[in-house]
Design an enzyme around this catalytic site. Structure first.
Site, PDB file in Angstrom:
ATOM      1  N   LYS A  58       0.839  -1.209   0.000  1.00 25.55           N
ATOM      2  CA  LYS A  58       0.000   0.000   0.000  1.00 25.55           C
ATOM      3  C   LYS A  58       0.875   1.260   0.000  1.00 25.55           C
ATOM      4  CE  LYS A  58      -3.595  -2.763   0.845  1.00 25.55           C
ATOM      5  NZ  LYS A  58      -4.836  -2.973   0.142  1.00 25.55           N
TER       6      LYS A  58
HETATM    7  C1  LIG Z   1      -5.698  -4.094   0.793  1.00 23.52           C
HETATM    8  C2  LIG Z   1      -7.162  -4.012   0.716  1.00 23.52           C
HETATM    9  C3  LIG Z   1      -7.986  -4.275   1.832  1.00 23.52           C
HETATM   10  C4  LIG Z   1      -7.511  -4.675   3.207  1.00 23.52           C
HETATM   11  O1  LIG Z   1      -6.326  -5.266   3.271  1.00 23.52           O
HETATM   12  P1  LIG Z   1      -5.620  -5.854   4.581  1.00 23.52           P
HETATM   13  O2  LIG Z   1      -4.640  -6.789   3.975  1.00 23.52           O
HETATM   14  O3  LIG Z   1      -6.626  -6.505   5.428  1.00 23.52           O
HETATM   15  O4  LIG Z   1      -4.971  -4.714   5.281  1.00 23.52           O
HETATM   16  C5  LIG Z   1      -9.349  -4.103   1.674  1.00 23.52           C
HETATM   17  N1  LIG Z   1      -9.890  -3.725   0.506  1.00 23.52           N
HETATM   18  C6  LIG Z   1      -9.144  -3.481  -0.583  1.00 23.52           C
HETATM   19  C7  LIG Z   1      -9.822  -3.039  -1.844  1.00 23.52           C
HETATM   20  C8  LIG Z   1      -7.753  -3.629  -0.522  1.00 23.52           C
HETATM   21  O5  LIG Z   1      -7.012  -3.412  -1.614  1.00 23.52           O
END
Ligand SMILES: *Cc1c(COP(=O)(O)O)cnc(C)c1O
Length: 375
Positions: free
Chosen positions: A189
């Site tokens: 991210k």
């Molecule tokens: C990364 C992501 C999440 C949550 O990710 P975690 O791995 O739980 O932190 C939720 N929704 C979307 C669209 C994502 O790309």
């Protein structure tokens, strides 16, 4: 394959950037001996609330955990229908499946791949409780249009800005739409805490409930062993908090570095017959990934395999949620046609991306893609 090619370092689909100052921040927190429920998480929350332009931020152990708590705060339960998008990461649907709610997938718009607000109304039934929209790939959904439909029908809006930290919609920061949203801090991210997430909301009651739910149902006032409701351990630890503070301070820089990589790709791929990311005039995108669409006649998976042989890692992105085996098994017979999502699921491919991807690597990816598409 030529020897020069074989000797080239391979390019990962995502590369994060942990600096010496990040390392120092985490070490300092370790030395403080305060590893949970401390000042680092509180400071990280303050920075995220400030960024999101809202009163409340609640750190949690993942983006998924944050979304789950928002689903609970929305009062979503067994049999309730949630209108959402299939063109997303599974967490945006899983968060309400945990509460035995039912997904109603509507198609996305073909330019930004976000939930198409003009398709919401026809999907509403007496059981519809909420709309959960996703800022796909870092592009904000059409929030004001979503809010307008929700208001007309008395529905709750939940945001999934897990991919859009740093984006803006009509000037406001992506994040705290509707009853709130949750950022995610997995290493691919915009910023990372290893694992982690952050709920952002304008609503004091939602914030208070989420704080209690992440902390085993304790209340803010009660004693450590008094539990008011069934809660979870969704807390973020201090080491992750320290990394978050250090990374969050560099957010503008990290978002700009990603925009630069995206600009290199735009330029390098402009003359190829592929679909590049589009940004709507009211939005500022914060690039989470750089995803291109191959022409319908091209075998995407074959192109990906050939790029992999050249040391370039790519990913089919997204595999639509409604195509996942467990969703098919549970809801397959009631999923309506989703032609745009299906088309995107067949043709989209994420290229190597991240704030630490270099220009020479982007050039190599563009050249390889050009050659493979000419085959
Ligand atoms: C990364 C992501 C999440 C949550 O990710 P975690 O791995 O739980 O932190 C939720 N929704 C979307 C669209 C994502 O790309």
């Amino acid at each position: 394959m030529s020897t020069t090619r074989a000797s080239l370092e391979s390019i990962p689909v995502s590369r994060c950037e942990v600096t010496e100052s990040d390392v120092a921040a985490v070490l300092e927190t370790m030395r403080s001996q305060r590893l949970a429920l401390g000042p680092q998480v509180r400071e990280f929350e303050r920075l995220c609330a400030e960024h999101a332009g809202c009163e409340h931020a609640i750190a949690v152990s993942s983006g998924t955990a944050g979304l789950h708590l928002l689903v609970l705060a929305a009062g979503i339960g067994a049999g309730d229908e949630v209108i959402t998008t299939s063109f997303s990461f599974v967490a945006s649907t899983n968060c309400f499946l945990y509460e035995r709610a039912v997904p109603v997938f509507v198609d996305v718009e073909p330019e930004t791949y976000t939930l198409d607000p003009t398709r919401i109304e026809e999907a509403i039934t007496p059981r519809t409780k909420a709309i959960l929209a996703v800022d796909v790939f870092g592009h904000p959904a059409r929030w004001d249009e979503i809010h307008a439909v929700a208001e007309r029908h008395g529905l709750t809006v939940i945001a999934d800005p897990c991919e859009s930290l740093g984006a803006r919609y009509k000037g406001r920061a992506a994040g705290a739409e509707g009853i709130g949203g949750a950022y995610a801090f997995y290493p691919n991210k915009q910023i990372t805490t290893g694992e982690g997430g952050m709920i952002v909301t304008h609503h004091a009651d939602v914030a208070e409930l989420c704080r209690s739910l992440r902390n085993q149902g304790r209340s803010a006032m009660g004693s450590w062993l008094s539990h008011e409701r069934l809660g979870f351990n969704y807390r973020l630890d201090e080491l992750s908090g320290a990394l978050g503070v250090s990374q969050m301070r560099r957010l503008p820089e990290l978002v700009a570095a990603r925009a630069q990589v995206a600009a290199w790709y735009h330029e390098g791929l402009a003359d190829l017959p592929i679909r590049l990311p589009t940004v709507r005039p009211e939005a500022e995108m914060s690039y989470f990934v750089y995803v291109v669409g191959l022409p319908e006649g091209v075998d995407r998976d074959d192109v990906m395999a050939r790029l992999a042989r050249r040391g370039i890692e790519t990913r089919a992105y997204f595999e639509p949620i409604h195509r996942q085996p467990y969703i098919q098994a549970a809801f397959g017979d009631r999923i309506g046609p989703l032609p745009i999502t299906e088309m995107l699921g067949r043709t989209m491919m994420a290229l190597p991306f991240g704030s630490a991807i270099r220009k020479d690597e982007v050039d190599r990816v563009c050249e390889a893609l050009r050659e493979e598409l000419a085959q």
